[in-house]
Write a protein that holds these residues in place. Structure first.
Motif, PDB file in Angstrom:
ATOM      1  N   MET A 148       0.845  -1.182   0.000  1.00  0.00           N
ATOM      2  CA  MET A 148       0.000   0.000   0.000  1.00  0.00           C
ATOM      3  C   MET A 148       0.890   1.245   0.000  1.00  0.00           C
ATOM      4  O   MET A 148       1.714   1.416   0.882  1.00  0.00           O
ATOM      5  N   PHE A 149       0.709   2.088  -0.982  1.00  0.00           N
ATOM      6  CA  PHE A 149       1.432   3.362  -1.022  1.00  0.00           C
ATOM      7  C   PHE A 149       0.618   4.386  -0.239  1.00  0.00           C
ATOM      8  O   PHE A 149      -0.402   4.894  -0.708  1.00  0.00           O
ATOM      9  N   ASP A 150       1.089   4.663   0.975  1.00  0.00           N
ATOM     10  CA  ASP A 150       0.429   5.554   1.921  1.00  0.00           C
ATOM     11  C   ASP A 150       1.146   6.896   1.829  1.00  0.00           C
ATOM     12  O   ASP A 150       2.299   7.023   2.241  1.00  0.00           O
ATOM     13  N   ILE A 151       0.463   7.904   1.292  1.00  0.00           N
ATOM     14  CA  ILE A 151       1.163   9.104   0.840  1.00  0.00           C
ATOM     15  C   ILE A 151       0.646  10.368   1.529  1.00  0.00           C
ATOM     16  O   ILE A 151      -0.561  10.625   1.572  1.00  0.00           O
ATOM     17  N   GLN A 152       1.587  11.163   2.050  1.00  0.00           N
ATOM     18  CA  GLN A 152       1.291  12.493   2.584  1.00  0.00           C
ATOM     19  C   GLN A 152       2.279  13.473   1.984  1.00  0.00           C
ATOM     20  O   GLN A 152       3.459  13.497   2.330  1.00  0.00           O
ATOM     21  N   VAL A 153       1.792  14.293   1.067  1.00  0.00           N
ATOM     22  CA  VAL A 153       2.653  15.242   0.362  1.00  0.00           C
ATOM     23  C   VAL A 153       2.021  16.626   0.443  1.00  0.00           C
ATOM     24  O   VAL A 153       0.946  16.864  -0.091  1.00  0.00           O
ATOM     25  N   GLY A 173      -7.396  22.920   0.897  1.00  0.00           N
ATOM     26  CA  GLY A 173      -6.543  21.876   0.347  1.00  0.00           C
ATOM     27  C   GLY A 173      -6.878  21.665  -1.114  1.00  0.00           C
ATOM     28  O   GLY A 173      -8.027  21.830  -1.538  1.00  0.00           O
ATOM     29  N   THR A 174      -5.865  21.331  -1.899  1.00  0.00           N
ATOM     30  CA  THR A 174      -6.095  20.899  -3.277  1.00  0.00           C
ATOM     31  C   THR A 174      -5.400  19.568  -3.544  1.00  0.00           C
ATOM     32  O   THR A 174      -5.801  18.833  -4.443  1.00  0.00           O
ATOM     33  N   GLY A 175      -4.370  19.245  -2.750  1.00  0.00           N
ATOM     34  CA  GLY A 175      -3.734  17.933  -2.879  1.00  0.00           C
ATOM     35  C   GLY A 175      -4.727  16.818  -2.611  1.00  0.00           C
ATOM     36  O   GLY A 175      -4.690  15.771  -3.269  1.00  0.00           O
ATOM     37  N   ASN A 176      -5.634  17.037  -1.654  1.00  0.00           N
ATOM     38  CA  ASN A 176      -6.657  16.031  -1.377  1.00  0.00           C
ATOM     39  C   ASN A 176      -7.506  15.745  -2.612  1.00  0.00           C
ATOM     40  O   ASN A 176      -7.901  14.601  -2.865  1.00  0.00           O
ATOM     41  N   MET A 177      -7.768  16.783  -3.409  1.00  0.00           N
ATOM     42  CA  MET A 177      -8.563  16.622  -4.627  1.00  0.00           C
ATOM     43  C   MET A 177      -7.781  15.873  -5.700  1.00  0.00           C
ATOM     44  O   MET A 177      -8.315  14.973  -6.369  1.00  0.00           O
ATOM     45  N   LYS A 178      -6.518  16.233  -5.876  1.00  0.00           N
ATOM     46  CA  LYS A 178      -5.702  15.598  -6.915  1.00  0.00           C
ATOM     47  C   LYS A 178      -5.508  14.115  -6.636  1.00  0.00           C
ATOM     48  O   LYS A 178      -5.527  13.289  -7.558  1.00  0.00           O
ATOM     49  N   LEU A 179      -5.319  13.773  -5.372  1.00  0.00           N
ATOM     50  CA  LEU A 179      -5.123  12.372  -5.003  1.00  0.00           C
ATOM     51  C   LEU A 179      -6.394  11.570  -5.226  1.00  0.00           C
ATOM     52  O   LEU A 179      -6.361  10.475  -5.809  1.00  0.00           O
ATOM     53  N   SER A 180      -7.533  12.072  -4.784  1.00  0.00           N
ATOM     54  CA  SER A 180      -8.798  11.359  -4.994  1.00  0.00           C
ATOM     55  C   SER A 180      -9.113  11.236  -6.473  1.00  0.00           C
ATOM     56  O   SER A 180      -9.626  10.214  -6.932  1.00  0.00           O
ATOM     57  N   LEU A 181      -8.834  12.289  -7.225  1.00  0.00           N
ATOM     58  CA  LEU A 181      -9.085  12.282  -8.658  1.00  0.00           C
ATOM     59  C   LEU A 181      -8.312  11.168  -9.351  1.00  0.00           C
ATOM     60  O   LEU A 181      -8.768  10.592 -10.344  1.00  0.00           O
ATOM     61  N   ASN A 182      -7.150  10.828  -8.807  1.00  0.00           N
ATOM     62  CA  ASN A 182      -6.322   9.757  -9.362  1.00  0.00           C
ATOM     63  C   ASN A 182      -6.584   8.407  -8.708  1.00  0.00           C
ATOM     64  O   ASN A 182      -5.795   7.472  -8.860  1.00  0.00           O
ATOM     65  N   GLY A 183      -7.690   8.294  -7.965  1.00  0.00           N
ATOM     66  CA  GLY A 183      -8.118   7.003  -7.459  1.00  0.00           C
ATOM     67  C   GLY A 183      -7.595   6.633  -6.091  1.00  0.00           C
ATOM     68  O   GLY A 183      -7.734   5.477  -5.674  1.00  0.00           O
ATOM     69  N   ALA A 184      -7.011   7.584  -5.356  1.00  0.00           N
ATOM     70  CA  ALA A 184      -6.581   7.292  -3.984  1.00  0.00           C
ATOM     71  C   ALA A 184      -7.768   7.407  -3.039  1.00  0.00           C
ATOM     72  O   ALA A 184      -8.666   8.224  -3.251  1.00  0.00           O
ATOM     73  N   PRO A 239      -0.455   9.996  -9.012  1.00  0.00           N
ATOM     74  CA  PRO A 239      -1.071   8.824  -9.657  1.00  0.00           C
ATOM     75  C   PRO A 239      -0.740   7.504  -8.971  1.00  0.00           C
ATOM     76  O   PRO A 239      -1.432   6.510  -9.183  1.00  0.00           O
ATOM     77  N   ALA A 240       0.314   7.473  -8.137  1.00  0.00           N
ATOM     78  CA  ALA A 240       0.756   6.220  -7.515  1.00  0.00           C
ATOM     79  C   ALA A 240       0.156   5.997  -6.136  1.00  0.00           C
ATOM     80  O   ALA A 240       0.396   4.952  -5.524  1.00  0.00           O
ATOM     81  N   ALA A 241      -0.631   6.924  -5.642  1.00  0.00           N
ATOM     82  CA  ALA A 241      -1.112   6.840  -4.260  1.00  0.00           C
ATOM     83  C   ALA A 241      -2.269   5.849  -4.125  1.00  0.00           C
ATOM     84  O   ALA A 241      -3.205   5.847  -4.926  1.00  0.00           O
ATOM     85  N   ASP A 242      -2.203   5.013  -3.088  1.00  0.00           N
ATOM     86  CA  ASP A 242      -3.348   4.190  -2.686  1.00  0.00           C
ATOM     87  C   ASP A 242      -4.145   4.896  -1.597  1.00  0.00           C
ATOM     88  O   ASP A 242      -5.373   4.949  -1.651  1.00  0.00           O
ATOM     89  N   LEU A 243      -3.423   5.413  -0.597  1.00  0.00           N
ATOM     90  CA  LEU A 243      -4.070   6.070   0.542  1.00  0.00           C
ATOM     91  C   LEU A 243      -3.564   7.501   0.640  1.00  0.00           C
ATOM     92  O   LEU A 243      -2.357   7.754   0.656  1.00  0.00           O
ATOM     93  N   SER A 244      -4.498   8.435   0.715  1.00  0.00           N
ATOM     94  CA  SER A 244      -4.200   9.861   0.774  1.00  0.00           C
ATOM     95  C   SER A 244      -4.360  10.357   2.202  1.00  0.00           C
ATOM     96  O   SER A 244      -5.439  10.277   2.782  1.00  0.00           O
ATOM     97  N   PHE A 246       5.319   4.140   3.210  1.00  0.00           N
ATOM     98  CA  PHE A 246       4.937   5.487   3.629  1.00  0.00           C
ATOM     99  C   PHE A 246       5.790   6.487   2.870  1.00  0.00           C
ATOM    100  O   PHE A 246       7.020   6.480   2.985  1.00  0.00           O
ATOM    101  N   ILE A 247       5.133   7.340   2.088  1.00  0.00           N
ATOM    102  CA  ILE A 247       5.855   8.319   1.284  1.00  0.00           C
ATOM    103  C   ILE A 247       5.472   9.720   1.748  1.00  0.00           C
ATOM    104  O   ILE A 247       4.297  10.096   1.727  1.00  0.00           O
ATOM    105  N   PHE A 248       6.469  10.455   2.187  1.00  0.00           N
ATOM    106  CA  PHE A 248       6.297  11.843   2.603  1.00  0.00           C
ATOM    107  C   PHE A 248       7.012  12.743   1.607  1.00  0.00           C
ATOM    108  O   PHE A 248       8.039  12.365   1.043  1.00  0.00           O
ATOM    109  N   ALA A 249       6.489  13.943   1.441  1.00  0.00           N
ATOM    110  CA  ALA A 249       7.200  14.970   0.673  1.00  0.00           C
ATOM    111  C   ALA A 249       6.646  16.322   1.081  1.00  0.00           C
ATOM    112  O   ALA A 249       5.469  16.449   1.433  1.00  0.00           O
ATOM    113  N   GLY A 250       7.497  17.328   1.038  1.00  0.00           N
ATOM    114  CA  GLY A 250       7.064  18.674   1.386  1.00  0.00           C
ATOM    115  C   GLY A 250       8.229  19.491   1.895  1.00  0.00           C
ATOM    116  O   GLY A 250       9.241  18.953   2.353  1.00  0.00           O
TER     117      GLY A 250
END
Length: 853
Positions: free
Chosen positions: A573-578, A686-697, A669-674, A614-618
């Motif tokens: 599971m790619f668990d992503i917080q960016v 927030g807009t990252g929340n929208m981009k992640l959901s839009l890509n199926g997270a 595009p690689a995120a499973d969990l946002s 777990f992938i972090f970025a920021g």
């Protein structure tokens, strides 16, 4: 990449190419300058390499080829751009002016290929020339002209304004050095210079002839003119020249190309010949250095007085240039200055450009000699204000003495605006001294200060928040007094993102899969994604959907290994917080969950858990020590977890450095969990929340910002909810929240905190994270401990759902299918209809003729 370019001597003659993808069909002559055929594109690239880059294939670098291609693509924008400008100038339509201190546009090349509809043709042209288009796209250095969400939103809105064919100009600053390049050394953030212009910028055109003078400092002379009118003359200490640099912003498959106009600061006279002749060589260029500093760097550190002065100068500089520019455009069209508000609708993107309210008053009164009441009427009809924060400390203020030293005339005007306003307010709220004080443009406090949010509210005819919850909380909290005074001004405009960049460009395989099922209409009408719902239970479609996701995860895993040397499992599971690193965004809550999982494995090495990456970025603000400690903690925990043989690859922790638009296009595009886990009531939208959901997270999140609306749209069964609500946060704090009680009563939490304090993750140094853990233990203002247990339980639900592949696939599909509301096109339509009162103006391509030689 091959260096030999095949001959392209074959002329395309007078072949015509019909383009019907836009809203208006047009026929374009297929010539060597603007043709769209593969052969013509090949010739254009070759010509640009030779005639613009002065290179031949054997010595050309990849950057030379990128520049050659970029100029070829820009040539194909110019006809649309010039036609758009000409149509707006000749017409009477109202134009949107978007004032923003930040624009995080991302790389231009690939986005322009998408919007022109020539991606495949250019790809083939490059291939036939022995070039790799992907390599050339990767060579582009993106403009880092913003910090985060504010600048990314502005970029999305510029894209949507053009796509919806709305006349618009974006105004900002052409920072020589943008947001810093982030490097990670020994787990710590290190800031390096973002010299984004070092190789040139093929997308902009310098308008050297288009400049405006901006006054700074000095003093005011008052006098009575011959008619008996009281007048003011500003004698400045310094005059700075703002020079325009224009970039075309093309809409998706339309003829409209709007302008992003960024201002560069220069000295009116860059060289003092007299000082040089006198041997004073430094003084000869001193004014040049002082003036150029204003547009030198994005958000200079303002811990010192000099930094604060420079920030205020920056804000005033770009706003003054922009308003002078608008007035010139208006008057050059033969219009009256009294009708300025009928020509321009000016949107203040947060408080950075709020000084525009006073500057327009100054220009109208001092330069164009209008009376006070007429000027104020024009000003308030011109401006609208978007608020982007619920944090009281983020509402911009300026020390009164500092403000007056930079803008003496504006301070006079603010006093007069405030005097007239408080006369009205005192009558309206007679006896309520606290409310009158709250509404004043001047804050008293320890040191008197100018309140820019109050100025924006008073000088605008419309005020909006950027998510339903945010707008509601604005009325109840930071702008409560303004809402009581003028409720008719307030509305909500939930943020949105452009699907062109955030799916079509960043996730082409998903774009293809969606379009094969429901057509391409969704790209310009995101609500059409609803058509995917009927395929959510289709096993074949689910498999295809998850294959696209897996391919994106494999691509990201490859980049992670190349960049960081960490091997991650794409099947995990790619668990992503960016996002920006900040205490209220609570990346450290995420880290505590990682530690909790790690401790479970240490106690039972054979434990079966869902493998996670777990992938972090920021980026942290350079002076924000606790945020930098959070980055260090992420990397330190990752160092232990990733190298512990007991873990056996079931957990991996990655901090992907230098988070920007380019990297975001690979991560979303690689995120499973946002992870959208900010304290409820703190995140505006927030807009990252929208981009992640839009890509199926799937989202794990609190009821904060736009999370509330995302959950309503995708369905609560497709959203992992946890944590206190905004009202519960306020109640918990009011009741005397003691975070240490949560620590003492929760064994898992206590173990994780104690482990950090013991030096387990810091090579036995017990002091490394002491400041961070002490703040959680004794001053947990973002209620991390209060939400910890709820967060752990929600994470367990997410892990359980991930085990059931068919169910997870369905939830992922439905997340994308139900994100239609969160298009920036919808947001802009609402602004156009309800605030700006503007309409689409389709551009006819034949409205400008190209001179043929």
């Amino acid at each position: 990449m091959k260096k030999n370019i095949k001959s392209t001597e074959k002329e395309s003659g007078t072949e015509n190419k019909s383009n019907t993808s836009g809203s208006h069909q047009y026929t374009e002559r297929e010539d060597s300058r603007t043709g769209l055929s593969v052969e013509t594109l090949k010739k254009a690239i070759s010509n640009n390499l030779f005639y613009v880059q002065a290179k031949y294939p054997e010595i050309a670098t990849r950057n030379d080829y990128y520049m050659a291609l970029a100029y070829a693509v820009r040539d194909r924008l110019l006809q649309r751009w010039v036609a758009s400008v000409k149509q707006y100038i000749q017409g009477k339509e109202r134009v949107v002016s978007y004032l923003s201190a930040e624009y995080l546009l991302g790389p231009h090349l690939a986005n322009n290929l998408i919007n022109l509809g020539i991606y495949k043709e250019v790809e083939q042209a490059c291939e036939e020339l022995g070039l790799n288009l992907d390599w050339l796209i990767e060579k582009e250095v993106e403009p880092g002209l913003g910090n985060g969400g504010l600048g990314r939103l502005a970029a999305c809105y510029m894209d949507s304004l053009a796509t919806l064919e709305v006349p618009a100009i974006g105004y900002g600053i052409r920072y020589q050095f943008g947001i810093f390049e982030q490097d990670i050394r020994d787990g710590w953030q290190v800031e390096d210079t973002d010299n984004w212009l070092r190789r040139g910028n093929p997308w902009e055109i310098a308008r050297r002839e288009l400049s405006h003078d901006v006054k700074l400092g000095g003093h005011i002379q008052h006098y009575i003119d011959r008619s008996g009118k009281f007048c003011s003359n500003w004698i400045p200490e310094l005059v700075v020249k703002g020079v325009a640099y224009d970039t075309p912003i093309l809409g998706y498959k339309v003829n409209t190309a709007n302008t992003l106009r960024l201002w560069k600061s220069e000295a009116p006279h860059s060289f003092d010949f007299q000082s040089f002749n006198a041997g004073e060589y430094n003084n000869a260029v001193n004014q040049k250095i002082i003036c150029e500093n204003i547009s030198k760097v994005l958000y200079p550190n303002d811990e010192q007085r000099e930094g604060k002065i420079l920030r205020l100068q920056q804000q005033y500089f770009f706003v003054s240039c922009s308003l002078q520019d608008m007035i010139n455009i208006h008057l050059n069209q033969g219009e009256k200055i009294e009708d300025f508000d009928k020509k321009f609708a000016v949107q203040l993107n947060d408080t950075h450009p709020a000084i525009g309210v006073v500057e327009l008053m100054r220009l109208l009164m001092d330069e164009h000699l209008l009376d006070w009441d007429t000027s104020w009427n024009i000003t308030t009809k011109t401006f609208a204000y978007t608020n982007h924060t619920l944090l009281p400390e983020a509402l911009e203020t300026w020390d009164l003495e500092l403000f007056g030293s930079v803008l003496p005339r504006h301070l006079e005007l603010i006093y007069e605006i405030n005097r007239r306003f408080l006369d009205f307010v005192t009558v309206r709220f007679f006896g309520d001294n606290q409310k009158i004080s709250n509404l004043s443009l001047i804050g008293e406090g320890k040191r008197k200060h100018v309140r820019m949010a109050n100025l924006a509210c008073l000088g605008s005819h419309a005020i909006n928040g950027v998510a339903a919850l945010h707008s509601d909380l604005l009325k109840k909290t930071v702008l409560h007094d303004w809402y009581e005074l003028s409720p008719e001004k307030f509305s909500n405009k939930t943020n949105g993102v452009t699907p062109r960049r955030w799916i079509v460009l960043s996730n082409p395989n998903l774009t293809k899969l969606i379009s094969e099922k429901i057509g391409e209409g969704w790209i310009k009408d995101l609500e059409e994604l609803r058509g995917l719902e009927k395929y959510a239970d289709d096993p074949e479609f689910q498999q295809a959907w998850m294959k696209v996701k897996l391919d994106q995860k494999k691509a990201l895993a490859k980049k992670i290994q190349k960049r960081l040397g960490v091997k991650v499992d794409p099947e995990s599971m790619f668990d992503i917080q960016v996002k920006r690193i900040h205490e209220y965004k609570r990346q450290h809550l995420n880290v505590l969950h990682v530690i909790a999982l790690y401790n479970r494995i240490k106690k039972n090495p054979d434990l079966e858990i869902v493998p996670r990456t777990f992938i972090f970025a920021g980026k942290s603000a350079p002076g924000y020590r606790k945020a930098k400690l959070i980055i260090k903690l992420i990397n330190s925990v990752g160092e232990v977890v990733n190298n512990d043989p007991d873990v056996r690859g079931r957990l991996k922790v990655v901090f992907y450095p230098n988070y920007n638009v380019t990297n975001a296009q690979k991560i979303y595009p690689a995120a499973d969990l946002s992870e959208q886990i900010s304290t409820a009531g703190k995140e505006a939208s927030g807009t990252g929340n929208m981009k992640l959901s839009l890509n199926g997270a799937l989202t794990i999140g609190t009821l904060d910002g736009a999370n509330v609306e995302i959950r309503e749209c995708v369905g609560e069964e497709n959203f992992f909810l946890f944590g206190l609500t905004a009202d519960e946060v306020a109640q918990t704090k009011a009741a005397g929240y003691k975070s240490k009680e949560y620590y003492e009563s929760n064994a898992v939490l206590k173990e994780a905190i104690d482990q950090i304090n013991s030096g387990y993750f810091s090579h036995l140094d017990v002091n490394t994270f002491k400041e961070l853990t002490d703040s959680l233990m004794y001053d947990d203002q973002y209620l991390l401990f209060a939400d910890f247990q709820s967060y752990i339980e929600a994470q367990e639900k997410a892990a359980e759902a991930f085990k059931h592949k068919e169910m997870w696939a369905k939830m992922s599909i439905l997340n994308t299918a139900r994100m239609g509301k969160f298009s920036s096109d919808r947001s802009i339509k609402e602004y156009c209809d309800e605030i700006w009162k503007v309409k689409s103006v389709p551009v006819e391509i034949d409205s400008i003729k190209i001179i043929e030689k």
